[in-house]
Enzyme design. Structure first.
Site, PDB file in Angstrom:
ATOM      1  N   ASP A 148      -3.032   5.187   3.125  1.00  0.00           N
ATOM      2  CA  ASP A 148      -3.001   5.447   4.436  1.00  0.00           C
ATOM      3  C   ASP A 148      -2.384   6.696   4.643  1.00  0.00           C
ATOM      4  O   ASP A 148      -1.505   7.337   4.136  1.00  0.00           O
ATOM      5  CB  ASP A 148      -2.294   4.525   5.498  1.00  0.00           C
ATOM      6  CG  ASP A 148      -2.795   3.128   5.495  1.00  0.00           C
ATOM      7  OD1 ASP A 148      -4.062   2.889   5.091  1.00  0.00           O
ATOM      8  OD2 ASP A 148      -2.119   2.101   5.822  1.00  0.00           O
ATOM      9  N   ASP A 166       0.966  -1.095  -0.118  1.00  0.00           N
ATOM     10  CA  ASP A 166      -0.165  -0.059  -0.083  1.00  0.00           C
ATOM     11  C   ASP A 166       0.790   1.208  -0.038  1.00  0.00           C
ATOM     12  O   ASP A 166       2.019   0.979  -0.067  1.00  0.00           O
ATOM     13  CB  ASP A 166      -0.864   0.128   1.156  1.00  0.00           C
ATOM     14  CG  ASP A 166      -0.219  -0.026   2.469  1.00  0.00           C
ATOM     15  OD1 ASP A 166       0.955   0.121   2.616  1.00  0.00           O
ATOM     16  OD2 ASP A 166      -0.931  -0.186   3.642  1.00  0.00           O
ATOM     17  N   ASP A 181       1.692   4.915   2.219  1.00  0.00           N
ATOM     18  CA  ASP A 181       1.310   5.673   3.298  1.00  0.00           C
ATOM     19  C   ASP A 181       2.025   7.219   2.988  1.00  0.00           C
ATOM     20  O   ASP A 181       3.045   7.264   2.632  1.00  0.00           O
ATOM     21  CB  ASP A 181       2.107   5.082   4.472  1.00  0.00           C
ATOM     22  CG  ASP A 181       2.024   3.508   4.837  1.00  0.00           C
ATOM     23  OD1 ASP A 181       0.563   3.161   4.642  1.00  0.00           O
ATOM     24  OD2 ASP A 181       2.621   2.753   5.249  1.00  0.00           O
TER      25      ASP A 181
END
Length: 502
Positions: A426, A334, A336
């Site tokens: 995120d 992912d 961040d």
């Protein structure tokens, strides 16, 4: 002085019982007769290696005689070994190939006697200076990852991949000790400047216990780990690994599903009694996309999108790409980001406005927002927590192919023509006076951060987390406007982000 008891005695060559037993096995390599030196190696290990070599067609003798062509020793000092050989009564010691165990393990891996190279030889005039010696730059390796510089260049992936899989299995079994031991061992090996070719090369290195050494020896001899193959074939491990690959599913939920007899994602979706929460439903809906790796090019494209959105709301806002991409990795699970503004308190509500703007742009596929629970009066906390208390949101964003810079295309399946993919993002919004601590924590790696906090606690009497650095002796919080300030407070040399891949 070398005593006779230190190494096996030399005898005139009767036909020993072992040779009779060995006669039942086919000898494929008559030109090579091996003698394994028991000293340092130990009798049980010597017996195991002897049986292994004989099963592969090698002639191995338990008694040193003039028929021996290859003497193999492990961790013996060259001077002592050669002194013993010269006094052994052999007719011509100079004809012997006196070799380090690395020649033996290379030969077992190939299934034949490999060509003797310089790195295999134990020279008669100096101490062992083979490739099996500890790497020069690694002889004083620290137990703390924050005192080692670890880039993305891993020379020992053959071991670290196995350790990380065994650590994951230990985590599924809630075995915290073995899990941490495997991760620490992997971390040490990642920091070495060269590949390990034999066990002698890791003597004196920290965090490598008997269990991890046994796994390494298996890999050195056979080129594979039977232990990890056993784990990989375990039905429970396969199911838990699959289930936890879904966004929003942790080990406890995965275990619950496994105990209900479920073994596939299709079975979970078909089970009417399972009520998925909102995050899990999004995880299943976008599974094919978010289970694939995110490229650095995709991460940069997302940074441009979010930075433009944040600047539209707050022109003085600052956005930082963190996690593995900040450490120089090419791919991640992912992306961040840290987002803050220079004025204290102005970060409050910023994330909600960013979320609204992303929704208006039609690229917000999923969002879970968590408000700030940060309270300086509750610090320092003695309990380690995986997540900090800053305001944050967990997103799934739609990334269009046209938003990519350069020639880096989207990571998608061949033949896929929709032109976009879903990516996990995120976003964390710390106050500006906590920004340096949050940046350090969210950059990782996990083992680097764990050891940095352990170093602070054990070596400096301080408490460090994503929120603050507290000096327990002086009973005060130490200010920091940059990561360099934090390292300086701890009395450490600054470690660049790309050197934190522990």
């Amino acid at each position: 002085m070398i005593h006779a008891s230190m190494l096996p005695r030399v005898k005139k060559r009767p036909r020993p019982v072992e040779a009779v037993a060995r006669g039942q096995e086919e000898v494929k390599f008559n030109e090579v007769t091996v003698y394994l030196v028991e000293r340092k190696m130990g009798s049980s290990r010597r017996s195991f290696l002897t049986s292994l070599a004989r099963s592969k067609g090698f002639r191995v003798e338990y008694v040193l005689s003039d028929e021996v062509t290859h003497v193999v020793a492990e961790d013996n000092q060259a001077g002592a070994l050669w002194a013993w050989l010269r006094g052994s009564g052999l007719r011509d010691v100079s004809r012997l190939q006196v070799l380090d165990i690395s020649w033996f393990t290379d030969s077992m891996r190939e299934g034949r006697p490999v060509t003797v190279e310089t790195r295999h030889c134990i020279p008669a005039t100096s101490s062992t200076a083979t490739e099996c010696s500890p790497p020069t730059a690694a002889t004083n390796v620290s137990q703390y990852a924050c005192l080692r510089r670890t880039t993305t260049e891993n020379h020992n992936k053959i071991f670290t991949d196995v350790f990380e899989e065994l650590a994951e299995n230990s985590e599924f079994n809630e075995s915290k000790g073995p899990c941490l031991a495997f991760r620490r061992a992997a971390s040490v090996l990642k920091s070495l400047p060269s590949a390990v070719h034999c066990l002698g090369a890791i003597q004196g290195l920290p965090c490598l216990g008997e269990h991890t050494k046994a796994v390494m020896e298996e890999i050195l001899i056979f080129g594979r780990s039977f232990k990890v193959e056993e784990v990989q074939s375990d039905e429970r491990y396969q199911a838990l690994k699959l289930f936890t690959s879904v966004f929003g599913v942790g080990p406890k939920t995965a275990e619950k599903w496994y105990r209900r007899g479920l073994r596939s994602l299709k079975e979970i979706l078909a089970e009417p009694n399972i009520q998925l929460n909102r995050m899990q439903r999004a995880g299943f809906l976008y599974y094919m996309d978010i289970s694939k790796a995110v490229s650095k090019a995709e991460a940069k494209a997302l940074r441009s999108i979010i930075e433009e959105t944040a600047h539209w709301i707050a022109p003085d806002s600052k956005l930082a790409l963190t996690g593995g991409f900040r450490r120089g990795k090419e791919y991640g699970h992912d992306v961040d980001f840290l987002l803050t503004v220079p004025e204290m308190g102005k970060e409050e509500g910023l994330l909600l406005r960013v979320i609204d703007r992303l929704r208006d742009q039609g690229i917000l596929l999923y969002c879970e927002h968590q408000g700030s629970t940060f309270d300086m009066s509750k610090l320092p906390s003695r309990r380690f927590e995986a997540m900090d208390h800053f305001e944050k949101c967990f997103l799934i964003l739609r990334l269009e192919e046209g938003q990519m810079e350069g020639d880096g295309g989207l990571q998608k399946d061949p033949g896929e023509s929709r032109g976009w993919r879903a990516v996990r993002v995120d976003l964390v919004a710390p106050p500006v006076d906590r920004y340096a601590f949050a940046l350090l924590g969210w950059t990782g790696s996990r083992q680097f951060e764990r050891d940095l906090r352990r170093f602070a606690r054990k070596e400096r009497g301080m408490c460090l987390d994503n929120h603050a650095l507290y000096d327990k002796t002086k009973k005060l919080f130490l200010p920091a406007t940059s990561e360099e300030d934090i390292f300086a407070h701890l009395g450490l040399e600054y470690v660049e982000p790309w050197q934190r891949n522990a």
